[in-house]
Design a protein around this motif. Sequence first.
Motif, PDB file in Angstrom:
ATOM      1  N   THR A  15       0.854  -1.203   0.000  1.00  5.10           N
ATOM      2  CA  THR A  15       0.000   0.000   0.000  1.00  5.10           C
ATOM      3  C   THR A  15       0.885   1.246   0.000  1.00  5.10           C
ATOM      4  O   THR A  15       0.573   2.239  -0.674  1.00  5.10           O
ATOM      5  N   GLY A  16       1.990   1.194   0.739  1.00  3.74           N
ATOM      6  CA  GLY A  16       2.925   2.329   0.763  1.00  3.74           C
ATOM      7  C   GLY A  16       3.474   2.601  -0.635  1.00  3.74           C
ATOM      8  O   GLY A  16       3.526   3.754  -1.085  1.00  3.74           O
ATOM      9  N   ALA A  17       3.871   1.540  -1.330  1.00  4.07           N
ATOM     10  CA  ALA A  17       4.400   1.707  -2.693  1.00  4.07           C
ATOM     11  C   ALA A  17       3.320   2.273  -3.617  1.00  4.07           C
ATOM     12  O   ALA A  17       3.595   3.136  -4.460  1.00  4.07           O
ATOM     13  N   PHE A  18       2.087   1.795  -3.440  1.00  4.90           N
ATOM     14  CA  PHE A  18       0.963   2.340  -4.227  1.00  4.90           C
ATOM     15  C   PHE A  18       0.797   3.836  -3.948  1.00  4.90           C
ATOM     16  O   PHE A  18       0.643   4.643  -4.876  1.00  4.90           O
ATOM     17  N   MET A  19       0.852   4.226  -2.670  1.00  6.48           N
ATOM     18  CA  MET A  19       0.601   5.642  -2.340  1.00  6.48           C
ATOM     19  C   MET A  19       1.702   6.538  -2.897  1.00  6.48           C
ATOM     20  O   MET A  19       1.432   7.656  -3.360  1.00  6.48           O
TER      21      MET A  19
END
Length: 262
Positions: free
Chosen positions: A124-128
């Motif tokens: 999710t961090g990489a997506f954000m």
Amino acid sequence: MTDLSDRTIFITGSGGVLGSTYVRRMLEAGARVIATDLPGHRAEALQDTHGDHENFGFYELDVGIEDQVTKVFQRVLEDGWKPNVVLNNAAITGEMLMGAGKPFPDFADTSVEDFERTMRTNLTGAFMVARQMDRDIVGKWPCTLVNVASMYALNGAHHPIYDGMPFKNFSAYGVSKAGIHGLTVWLAGYWAGRQATVNTIAPGAVFNGHSEEFQRRVGELIMANRMAQPDEIADVMLFLSSAQAGYMTGQLVNVDGGFSAW
Ligand SMILES: NC(=O)c1ccc[n+]([C@@H]2O[C@H](COP(=O)([O-])OP(=O)(O)OC[C@H]3O[C@@H](n4cnc5c(N)ncnc54)[C@H](O)[C@@H]3O)[C@@H](O)[C@H]2O)c1
């Protein structure tokens, strides 16, 4: 040597074993480097080492906190940086999650909380971060994203090599790293025609003080018969960050001494 003098590189999780190697090597190659990490000793060490370098900047960033991702990009741009490379390098491993000395749970005892915390940072961090890059950078100037997977993204872990070791291979880690390449191929098509490319690097096992026994066990799975040095991963990361990789997008590059090839 790879020339990065036309690159301004935003790196998450920059204070770790690989991140700090990328920072050093990228500064040496002439890049401007925007290092980010959680607050703490890794962040302090980076600033102690590079704080005086005119091409270096540091921002605290927890990639799992949505508001921070938005605000740090905003501050970076307000401060006059124009990032044209973003590295989604931050991750938590099972070892980091459990903390030193704590028993490592079997799969049957793995908590939803630990699984979701790993996914939050690693995927999710990489997506954000990628989404913020899309909002703030893509379409404004040419740019590239490198997502960091692992030799255990598209290949299963060899669980027996962890027998008797203080750490194990954590399920959510491999799951998050497989998802990372899903993000890469999805975005490659989405950004097609907008002068934005995205690739995945999948590092192999990097030596970081592992025991002789662990090195022997993992070495037997690797054609090169040894673990990697951080600089050997950096060699390829620098290339993927450079203009020379401009015709590559949507690719997964294994840097694993042949682990994935047999
Ligand atoms: N070292 C290896 O053997 C290896 C192998 C394959 C892939 N990788 C990948 O390479 C990348 C770098 O690994 P490393 O070996 O340097 O690991 P590391 O544990 O030394 O560094 C990871 C960094 O991420 C940071 N981090 C953790 N949670 C964060 C969060 N929520 N927000 C921002 N930063 C956070 C940590 O503070 C740390 O500086 C990771 O994505 C890792 O999964 C490493």
